[in-house]
Design a protein around this motif. Structure first.
Motif, PDB file in Angstrom:
ATOM      1  N   LEU A 274       1.007  -1.325   0.120  1.00  0.00           N
ATOM      2  CA  LEU A 274      -0.064  -0.010   0.161  1.00  0.00           C
ATOM      3  C   LEU A 274       0.834   1.337   0.080  1.00  0.00           C
ATOM      4  CD1 LEU A 274      -2.936  -0.928   2.619  1.00  0.00           C
ATOM      5  CD2 LEU A 274      -2.597  -1.452   0.166  1.00  0.00           C
ATOM      6  N   ARG A 275       2.247   1.185   0.355  1.00  0.00           N
ATOM      7  CA  ARG A 275       2.989   2.345   0.230  1.00  0.00           C
ATOM      8  C   ARG A 275       3.695   2.524  -0.993  1.00  0.00           C
ATOM      9  NH1 ARG A 275       5.539   0.867   6.379  1.00  0.00           N
ATOM     10  NH2 ARG A 275       3.402   0.839   7.298  1.00  0.00           N
ATOM     11  N   GLY A 276       3.235   2.408  -2.209  1.00  0.00           N
ATOM     12  CA  GLY A 276       3.623   2.866  -3.316  1.00  0.00           C
ATOM     13  C   GLY A 276       4.226   1.680  -4.062  1.00  0.00           C
ATOM     14  N   LYS A 277       3.919   0.498  -3.637  1.00  0.00           N
ATOM     15  CA  LYS A 277       4.568  -0.858  -4.400  1.00  0.00           C
ATOM     16  C   LYS A 277       3.911  -0.795  -5.695  1.00  0.00           C
ATOM     17  CE  LYS A 277       7.628  -2.011  -1.559  1.00  0.00           C
ATOM     18  NZ  LYS A 277       9.105  -2.112  -1.997  1.00  0.00           N
ATOM     19  N   ALA A 278       4.440  -1.725  -6.694  1.00  0.00           N
ATOM     20  CA  ALA A 278       3.999  -1.769  -8.000  1.00  0.00           C
ATOM     21  C   ALA A 278       2.529  -2.340  -8.248  1.00  0.00           C
ATOM     22  CB  ALA A 278       4.868  -2.694  -8.708  1.00  0.00           C
ATOM     23  N   PRO A 279       1.862  -3.273  -7.503  1.00  0.00           N
ATOM     24  CA  PRO A 279       0.640  -3.623  -7.629  1.00  0.00           C
ATOM     25  C   PRO A 279      -0.503  -2.345  -7.343  1.00  0.00           C
ATOM     26  CG  PRO A 279       1.580  -5.280  -6.429  1.00  0.00           C
ATOM     27  CD  PRO A 279       2.547  -4.223  -6.486  1.00  0.00           C
ATOM     28  N   VAL A 280      -0.351  -1.849  -6.515  1.00  0.00           N
ATOM     29  CA  VAL A 280      -1.267  -0.691  -6.071  1.00  0.00           C
ATOM     30  C   VAL A 280      -1.063   0.536  -6.911  1.00  0.00           C
ATOM     31  CG1 VAL A 280      -1.861   1.032  -4.350  1.00  0.00           C
ATOM     32  CG2 VAL A 280      -1.496  -1.351  -3.883  1.00  0.00           C
ATOM     33  N   GLY A 281       0.459   0.882  -7.484  1.00  0.00           N
ATOM     34  CA  GLY A 281       0.664   1.807  -8.230  1.00  0.00           C
ATOM     35  C   GLY A 281      -0.149   1.547  -9.870  1.00  0.00           C
ATOM     36  N   VAL A 282       0.039   0.265 -10.271  1.00  0.00           N
ATOM     37  CA  VAL A 282      -0.678  -0.085 -11.618  1.00  0.00           C
ATOM     38  C   VAL A 282      -2.174  -0.063 -11.370  1.00  0.00           C
ATOM     39  CG1 VAL A 282      -0.952  -2.181 -13.271  1.00  0.00           C
ATOM     40  CG2 VAL A 282       1.394  -1.599 -12.133  1.00  0.00           C
ATOM     41  N   ALA A 283      -2.694  -0.712 -10.258  1.00  0.00           N
ATOM     42  CA  ALA A 283      -4.255  -0.647 -10.012  1.00  0.00           C
ATOM     43  C   ALA A 283      -4.688   1.024 -10.067  1.00  0.00           C
ATOM     44  CB  ALA A 283      -4.716  -1.107  -8.861  1.00  0.00           C
ATOM     45  N   ARG A 284      -4.043   1.981  -9.467  1.00  0.00           N
ATOM     46  CA  ARG A 284      -4.406   3.435  -9.354  1.00  0.00           C
ATOM     47  C   ARG A 284      -4.582   3.654 -10.822  1.00  0.00           C
ATOM     48  NH1 ARG A 284      -0.858   7.278  -9.403  1.00  0.00           N
ATOM     49  NH2 ARG A 284       0.593   5.669  -8.421  1.00  0.00           N
ATOM     50  N   LEU A 285      -3.447   3.678 -11.771  1.00  0.00           N
ATOM     51  CA  LEU A 285      -3.409   4.269 -13.039  1.00  0.00           C
ATOM     52  C   LEU A 285      -4.458   3.463 -14.062  1.00  0.00           C
ATOM     53  CD1 LEU A 285       0.247   5.122 -13.646  1.00  0.00           C
ATOM     54  CD2 LEU A 285      -1.454   6.454 -12.786  1.00  0.00           C
ATOM     55  N   ALA A 286      -4.705   2.055 -13.577  1.00  0.00           N
ATOM     56  CA  ALA A 286      -5.589   1.266 -14.419  1.00  0.00           C
ATOM     57  C   ALA A 286      -7.120   1.840 -14.099  1.00  0.00           C
ATOM     58  CB  ALA A 286      -5.686  -0.122 -14.037  1.00  0.00           C
ATOM     59  N   ARG A 287      -7.482   2.219 -12.952  1.00  0.00           N
ATOM     60  CA  ARG A 287      -8.647   2.881 -12.639  1.00  0.00           C
ATOM     61  C   ARG A 287      -8.796   4.125 -13.155  1.00  0.00           C
ATOM     62  NH1 ARG A 287     -11.880  -1.577 -11.599  1.00  0.00           N
ATOM     63  NH2 ARG A 287     -11.658  -2.244  -9.467  1.00  0.00           N
ATOM     64  N   ALA A 288      -7.877   4.836 -13.153  1.00  0.00           N
ATOM     65  CA  ALA A 288      -7.811   6.197 -13.752  1.00  0.00           C
ATOM     66  C   ALA A 288      -8.076   6.202 -15.284  1.00  0.00           C
ATOM     67  CB  ALA A 288      -6.698   6.954 -13.566  1.00  0.00           C
ATOM     68  N   ALA A 289      -7.737   5.062 -15.823  1.00  0.00           N
ATOM     69  CA  ALA A 289      -7.746   4.820 -17.425  1.00  0.00           C
ATOM     70  C   ALA A 289      -9.154   4.264 -17.521  1.00  0.00           C
ATOM     71  CB  ALA A 289      -6.777   4.150 -17.913  1.00  0.00           C
ATOM     72  N   GLY A 290     -10.071   3.914 -16.608  1.00  0.00           N
ATOM     73  CA  GLY A 290     -11.277   3.497 -16.941  1.00  0.00           C
ATOM     74  C   GLY A 290     -11.361   1.868 -17.042  1.00  0.00           C
ATOM     75  N   VAL A 291     -10.415   1.138 -16.620  1.00  0.00           N
ATOM     76  CA  VAL A 291     -10.366  -0.459 -16.760  1.00  0.00           C
ATOM     77  C   VAL A 291     -11.670  -0.729 -15.895  1.00  0.00           C
ATOM     78  CG1 VAL A 291      -9.014  -2.467 -16.229  1.00  0.00           C
ATOM     79  CG2 VAL A 291      -7.971  -0.245 -17.319  1.00  0.00           C
ATOM     80  N   PRO A 292     -12.387  -1.670 -16.185  1.00  0.00           N
ATOM     81  CA  PRO A 292     -13.470  -2.018 -15.445  1.00  0.00           C
ATOM     82  C   PRO A 292     -13.066  -2.914 -14.147  1.00  0.00           C
ATOM     83  CG  PRO A 292     -14.092  -2.467 -17.896  1.00  0.00           C
ATOM     84  CD  PRO A 292     -12.533  -2.128 -17.789  1.00  0.00           C
ATOM     85  N   SER A 293     -11.982  -3.780 -14.432  1.00  0.00           N
ATOM     86  CA  SER A 293     -11.865  -4.799 -13.476  1.00  0.00           C
ATOM     87  C   SER A 293     -10.039  -4.968 -13.373  1.00  0.00           C
ATOM     88  CB  SER A 293     -12.138  -6.083 -13.923  1.00  0.00           C
ATOM     89  OG  SER A 293     -11.902  -7.138 -12.646  1.00  0.00           O
ATOM     90  N   VAL A 294      -9.687  -4.997 -12.003  1.00  0.00           N
ATOM     91  CA  VAL A 294      -8.264  -4.921 -11.683  1.00  0.00           C
ATOM     92  C   VAL A 294      -8.270  -6.379 -10.647  1.00  0.00           C
ATOM     93  CG1 VAL A 294      -6.198  -4.274 -10.655  1.00  0.00           C
ATOM     94  CG2 VAL A 294      -7.855  -2.742 -12.212  1.00  0.00           C
ATOM     95  N   VAL A 295      -7.338  -7.255 -10.939  1.00  0.00           N
ATOM     96  CA  VAL A 295      -7.250  -8.394 -10.099  1.00  0.00           C
ATOM     97  C   VAL A 295      -5.816  -8.449  -9.951  1.00  0.00           C
ATOM     98  CG1 VAL A 295      -7.387 -10.895 -10.040  1.00  0.00           C
ATOM     99  CG2 VAL A 295      -9.366  -9.521 -11.043  1.00  0.00           C
ATOM    100  N   ALA A 296      -5.333  -9.234  -8.636  1.00  0.00           N
ATOM    101  CA  ALA A 296      -4.107  -9.278  -8.425  1.00  0.00           C
ATOM    102  C   ALA A 296      -3.941 -10.800  -8.150  1.00  0.00           C
ATOM    103  CB  ALA A 296      -3.957  -8.519  -6.812  1.00  0.00           C
ATOM    104  N   VAL A 297      -2.550 -11.054  -8.577  1.00  0.00           N
ATOM    105  CA  VAL A 297      -2.031 -12.404  -8.136  1.00  0.00           C
ATOM    106  C   VAL A 297      -0.883 -12.338  -7.086  1.00  0.00           C
ATOM    107  CG1 VAL A 297      -2.856 -13.594 -10.083  1.00  0.00           C
ATOM    108  CG2 VAL A 297      -0.686 -12.454 -10.230  1.00  0.00           C
ATOM    109  N   CYS A 298      -0.516 -13.210  -6.183  1.00  0.00           N
ATOM    110  CA  CYS A 298       0.486 -12.915  -5.279  1.00  0.00           C
ATOM    111  C   CYS A 298       0.780 -14.419  -4.808  1.00  0.00           C
ATOM    112  CB  CYS A 298      -0.225 -12.178  -4.273  1.00  0.00           C
ATOM    113  SG  CYS A 298      -1.437 -12.565  -3.286  1.00  0.00           S
ATOM    114  N   GLY A 299       2.112 -14.414  -3.815  1.00  0.00           N
ATOM    115  CA  GLY A 299       2.302 -15.618  -3.363  1.00  0.00           C
ATOM    116  C   GLY A 299       1.518 -15.864  -1.965  1.00  0.00           C
ATOM    117  N   ARG A 300       1.502 -14.780  -1.422  1.00  0.00           N
ATOM    118  CA  ARG A 300       0.710 -14.653   0.022  1.00  0.00           C
ATOM    119  C   ARG A 300       0.005 -13.632   0.146  1.00  0.00           C
ATOM    120  NH1 ARG A 300       3.118 -11.418   3.843  1.00  0.00           N
ATOM    121  NH2 ARG A 300       1.947 -12.457   5.203  1.00  0.00           N
ATOM    122  N   ARG A 301      -1.331 -13.493   0.557  1.00  0.00           N
ATOM    123  CA  ARG A 301      -2.028 -12.450   0.838  1.00  0.00           C
ATOM    124  C   ARG A 301      -2.341 -11.952   2.408  1.00  0.00           C
ATOM    125  NH1 ARG A 301      -8.478 -11.654  -0.832  1.00  0.00           N
ATOM    126  NH2 ARG A 301      -9.272 -10.423   0.574  1.00  0.00           N
ATOM    127  N   ALA A 302      -2.059 -10.710   2.888  1.00  0.00           N
ATOM    128  CA  ALA A 302      -1.966 -10.225   3.817  1.00  0.00           C
ATOM    129  C   ALA A 302      -3.011  -8.876   4.171  1.00  0.00           C
ATOM    130  CB  ALA A 302      -0.769 -10.228   4.762  1.00  0.00           C
TER     131      ALA A 302
END
Length: 373
Positions: free
Chosen positions: A298-326
């Motif tokens: 949440l502190r400026g790492k890649a997935p959140v940065g990409v998600a933020r710009l994807a939303r700004a571009a009007g992408v309907p859905s953003v999904v994450a894959v990860c090794g572990r989720r916390a």
């Protein structure tokens, strides 16, 4: 058919970002063969930055440079036109420590300066410098020496490598740096706001990660104070308290105070460089990812940065894959991510997740295709 942009960071210790993207693409197309998938591996300025640039079409230019403990290492910078990407982690990083043995007092950033110099000599007019993952706490002194600065002791002799050698520093001459840079602009990918010195500085906060004990931390902080004083005398500007000056053991300070660099958030800088806006236009789904999706994300790492710009571009859905989720669902939604799928959802044994990350990612991606496409 739907359009999908797959834009993950690496799964550290397991898969590079291009490998993650390829695995996700295979899983998506296994379920939806006609889907249009574009892979755009990303990074935030740390290790993996070079790989992301190369995957986006930059050319690799090999360089032999000084590693953090003085040994020569084979590295490279990435080039596209007159833009070069230099990854500090690949030349002066923790991954370059022989045997993984930390050298908190003597590790040098000289190699980073040598790669920057090589890029400029090769025609770069803009150098993007990713400084995450460094092994050094030398205030960028080694980098400056490689770029023409002279650091002298009280007897007029050049000081040695590493942060500990700054104890003997008496004077800095930066007059040679401008000639080495040849007018090239330096932009630094930096995600921290620490000052150079003090309780929130480079030695206190990041020194222990590089092997510095309590006594070493206090000693190195005093050495960095000497560097800041000498650079202020040489340049007429004291930038030790600037946000980001403490990044990469003080390389942020050297870049700001002597190279005249601009510091920018890593993921924003890299996404600009990779022409993210063009790739994301018209996408129906964006898949982001990294090894551990947690509070650090949440502190400026890649997935959140990409998600933020994807939303700004009007992408309907953003999904994450990860090794572990916390992160819980609410935190993900606040970050612009609709859902997250972890390898541990399929395989609770984290050792197997690391060893079999590729096939497990394909299975996760197949699940995503069934749900979202």
């Amino acid at each position: 058919m739907p359009r999908v942009l797959v834009a993950p960071d690496k799964f550290k210790g397991s898969l590079t970002a291009p490998e993650v993207a390829d695995a996700v693409a295979r899983g998506l197309t296994a379920v939806r063969p006609g889907v249009a998938v574009t892979c755009l591996p990303v990074a935030d300025g740390g290790d993996g930055t070079l790989a992301a640039a190369l995957a986006a079409g930059f050319e690799s230019v090999p360089v032999t440079a000084t590693g953090p403990t003085g040994e020569p290492v084979r590295t490279a910078y990435a080039r596209s036109g007159d833009v070069a990407v230099v990854e500090m982690a690949d030349v002066s990083g923790l991954v370059r420590l022989p045997g993984g043995r930390h050298q908190p007092l003597t590790a040098t950033s000289r190699g980073t300066g040598e790669v920057v110099a090589a890029a400029v000599t090769g025609g770069a007019r803009r150098v993007v410098l990713g400084i995450g993952g460094s092994a050094t706490t030398d205030g960028g002194a080694g980098m400056l020496q490689a770029l023409g600065a002279v650091l002298l002791d009280a007897d007029g002799a050049p000081i040695g490598p590493g942060g500990g050698a700054l104890e003997r520093l008496a004077r800095v001459d930066v007059s040679g740096v401008a000639a080495a840079l040849r007018g090239a602009e330096v932009v630094v990918a930096c995600d921290v706001d620490n000052p150079l010195t003090g309780p929130s500085g480079a030695a206190a906060v990041y020194g222990p990660q590089k092997g510095a004990g309590p006594d070493d931390v206090a000693f190195l902080d005093g050495c960095l104070v000497r560097l800041a004083d000498a650079v202020a005398d040489a340049t007429g500007r004291d930038l030790r308290d600037e946000p980001g000056a403490g990044a990469a053991g003080g390389v942020g300070f050297a870049a700001l105070a002597v190279l005249g660099a601009e510091l920018r958030p890593g993921i924003d800088l890299l996404l600009d460089l990779l022409d993210f806006d063009r790739h994301v236009a018209g996408a129906d789904l964006v898949v982001v990812g990294e090894g551990s999706l947690d509070e650090q994300s949440l502190r400026g790492k890649a997935p959140v940065g990409v998600a933020r710009l994807a939303r700004a571009a009007g992408v309907p859905s953003v999904v994450a894959v990860c090794g572990r989720r916390a992160l819980d669902d609410a935190a993900l939604r606040d970050a612009g991510i609709d859902a997250a799928h972890a390898l541990t959802d399929l395989e609770p044994d984290t050792g197997r997740c690391m060893a079999e990350a590729g096939p497990l990612l394909e299975r996760l991606a197949s699940r995503i295709a069934g749900e979202r496409l």
